[in-house]
Write an enzyme that holds these catalytic residues in place. Sequence first.
Site, PDB file in Angstrom:
ATOM      1  N   SER A 112      38.896  40.691  42.116  1.00  0.00           N
ATOM      2  CA  SER A 112      39.433  39.719  42.942  1.00  0.00           C
ATOM      3  C   SER A 112      40.092  40.793  44.234  1.00  0.00           C
ATOM      4  O   SER A 112      39.105  41.800  44.677  1.00  0.00           O
ATOM      5  CB  SER A 112      40.956  39.378  42.282  1.00  0.00           C
ATOM      6  OG  SER A 112      41.260  37.900  43.445  1.00  0.00           O
ATOM      7  N   HIS A 117      49.312  42.579  55.491  1.00  0.00           N
ATOM      8  CA  HIS A 117      49.659  42.892  56.596  1.00  0.00           C
ATOM      9  C   HIS A 117      51.663  42.675  57.254  1.00  0.00           C
ATOM     10  O   HIS A 117      52.438  42.018  56.586  1.00  0.00           O
ATOM     11  CB  HIS A 117      49.441  41.107  57.400  1.00  0.00           C
ATOM     12  CG  HIS A 117      48.416  40.926  56.716  1.00  0.00           C
ATOM     13  ND1 HIS A 117      46.977  41.665  57.140  1.00  0.00           N
ATOM     14  CD2 HIS A 117      47.933  40.128  55.525  1.00  0.00           C
ATOM     15  CE1 HIS A 117      45.718  40.718  56.807  1.00  0.00           C
ATOM     16  NE2 HIS A 117      46.508  40.083  55.440  1.00  0.00           N
ATOM     17  N   CYS A 140      41.513  37.241  38.507  1.00  0.00           N
ATOM     18  CA  CYS A 140      40.924  36.159  37.644  1.00  0.00           C
ATOM     19  C   CYS A 140      40.959  36.696  36.534  1.00  0.00           C
ATOM     20  O   CYS A 140      40.560  38.290  36.423  1.00  0.00           O
ATOM     21  CB  CYS A 140      39.644  36.021  38.250  1.00  0.00           C
ATOM     22  SG  CYS A 140      39.405  35.492  39.478  1.00  0.00           S
TER      23      CYS A 140
END
Length: 265
Positions: A112, A117, A140
Amino acid sequence: MDKLQLHGFNNLTKSLSFNIYDICYAKSEQGQRRYIEYIDEAYSATRLTQILTDVTSIIGAEILNVARQDYDPQGASVTMLISEGHDVPETVTNAETPGPLPESVVAHLNKSHITVHTYPESHPHAGISTFRADIDVSTCGRISPLKALNYLIHSFESDIVIMDYRVRGFTRDIAGQKHYIDHEITSIQNYIADATADRYQMIDVNVYQENIFHTKMMLKDFNLDNYLFETDQGALDKDEREQIQRQLNQEMAEIFYGRNYQLRR
């Protein structure tokens, strides 16, 4: 919950969206600029890459690719593509227990990604500056990204933390029955260490039938000195201190509750 006997790979996707806010007061326009410069240096793309690298270690993943960028005039982003580690401990579970703190690191993750940010910004008139970091950990497989929560909370100066956790999709057992979640969870709070939880006011909004969990945290104790950038409260008169504290408290309340308030004078 008993261990599921699955048909093939665990196809559940578990996503944690984690937002932290650091709030301060800088008296002058120059002070506000220096605060943004300080934040940009403290949470540069290089530093954020190290934090996410530590997260992948906590959850037992391997890094496949890293993209990172510092922005002009401010802010940074890092995205990591990750895969499941080769040696997955049998002791790995999704139990509602806190994950490790920065001093100790153990767990596991499937293919994954992790992204972060940053968004530093300043109020043009009130002297309030707010730094926000958005982190998304999507996995996952059988381990939950919630195990990285304690480390992330301690990696940032978190006045306010807002978290969303959701399990999507389904996986099948060997009899062909679909399972829409593979671990018991009643609250994100159960993944946070007691010493950390004691410092915060917390609110839950959970939609159990949809496997959606939401928790908000705000520091309980307020010490004005912790929120003044390049300013000592001893240099402020009583009225200034009270006005600045009202502004800071309003900023925190508005972010925590998600609505604007009229400042009382």
